[in-house]
Design a protein around this motif. Structure first.
Motif: not given
Length: 314
Positions: A117, A120, A203, A229
């Motif tokens: 996360v 990204n 993602l 997510t």
């Protein structure tokens, strides 16, 4: 003068036409199957030689007693598994492997998800940091274990840092309470970057409009993570969970190099136990039976994988 067709040539041409139609129909019937089989043949041979044959041989050896690993053998059937289950060392390896998996699998996936996360996001240096985290994956596990063996030494850099902080030196690999956490640290250092890349790929597939809609509804960063997510990564998380579990079930090199299953069996994972039975105790039958147990556990995990993936597709 009237010419008549040569009736003798008609059957030949008819046969040639019929033969051509037969060959064309044969090609249509089989299509590109021969070409496909030609390309698949090396993979099939590799699967048989490297996977199916060793598995079949392990099952065969697990049902026979092989004193000192030499022929001739004698048939013992399922008694081999009963002897194995009655062996405290094997039961200890199962308990240690279970404890190891309960700790290391959620830890690796949680860290990999957090890093995925973070990396990204469009932040400066994200690509470089991704590369640094992934770099241990490219290093053989044996080399990584040797590096960490130096770090864990009583006079190594980790104890040097602790000494500067005023903390007494730690035993790490020689301490019964710290040896397994040390193995977990090494295995996680190797594996987190690998699973992180799978989650980053997941993602990238999430539709940005979902985050925009959640933002319009007043959802904060944590709410977007929980409600957008994680649900969108369900299939990737299911795959990573099962693949990571199987990978950690087969951990061998770090244990063999760093602790050899010690101290007092505290890090004796099941693959190390199989190795010890086969090459130290020279008990091929017991080692094969333990291998069959590992295969059964791995197959059960794969079945769980299919179940999780099928739920994720609903």
């Amino acid at each position: 003068m009237v010419t008549t067709p040569d009736t003798r040539t008609a059957p030949r041409s008819a046969r040639r036409l019929g033969g051509g139609r037969g060959r064309r129909s044969g090609r249509r019937r089989y299509g590109d199957l021969p070409i496909a089989l030609t390309f698949l043949l090396p993979a099939v041979i590799a699967a048989v030689v490297l996977r199916l044959w060793p598995t079949a041989r392990a099952v065969w050896d697990s049902l026979r007693s092989t004193p000192l690993g030499v022929e001739p053998t004698r048939w013992v059937g399922l008694d081999q598994f009963r002897w194995l289950i009655d062996d405290p060392a094997f039961l200890n390896s199962l308990k240690v492997t279970l404890l190891f998996g309960i700790i290391v699998n959620p830890l690796q996936i949680a860290v990999a998800l957090v890093l995925a996360v973070i990396f990204n996001e469009r932040i400066r240096g994200a690509g470089l940091m991704r590369t640094l985290v992934f770099l241990p994956v490219a290093i053989p596990q044996s080399v990584s274990a040797v590096i960490w063996a130096v770090a864990f030494r009583p006079d190594g850099p980790l104890n040097g840092i602790l000494d500067r902080l005023g903390i007494a030196p730690q035993g790490f690999l020689t301490s019964p309470g710290q040896a397994l956490p040390s193995i977990i640290l090494v295995v996680s250092w190797i594996g987190v970057g690998y699973w992180m890349m799978f989650l980053i790929a997941g993602l990238k597939e999430i539709d940005p409009t979902l985050y925009e809609a959640a933002g319009l509804d007043g959802a904060g960063r944590w709410a977007r993570f929980r409600h957008v997510t994680v649900p969108q990564l369900r299939r990737q998380l299911a795959f990573v969970l099962v693949a990571d579990t199987i990978s950690n079930l087969l951990v061998f090199a770090p244990v063999q190099i760093l602790t050899n299953g010690g101290p007092n069996g505290r890090t004796n994972l099941i693959m190390n136990d199989v190795f010890e039975r086969a090459y130290t105790q020279v008990d091929v039958g017991a080692a094969s039976a333990a291998t069959v147990v590992v295969v059964v556990i791995a197959l059960a995990i794969v079945l769980v994988q299919f179940r999780l993936l099928s739920r994720g597709s609903d």
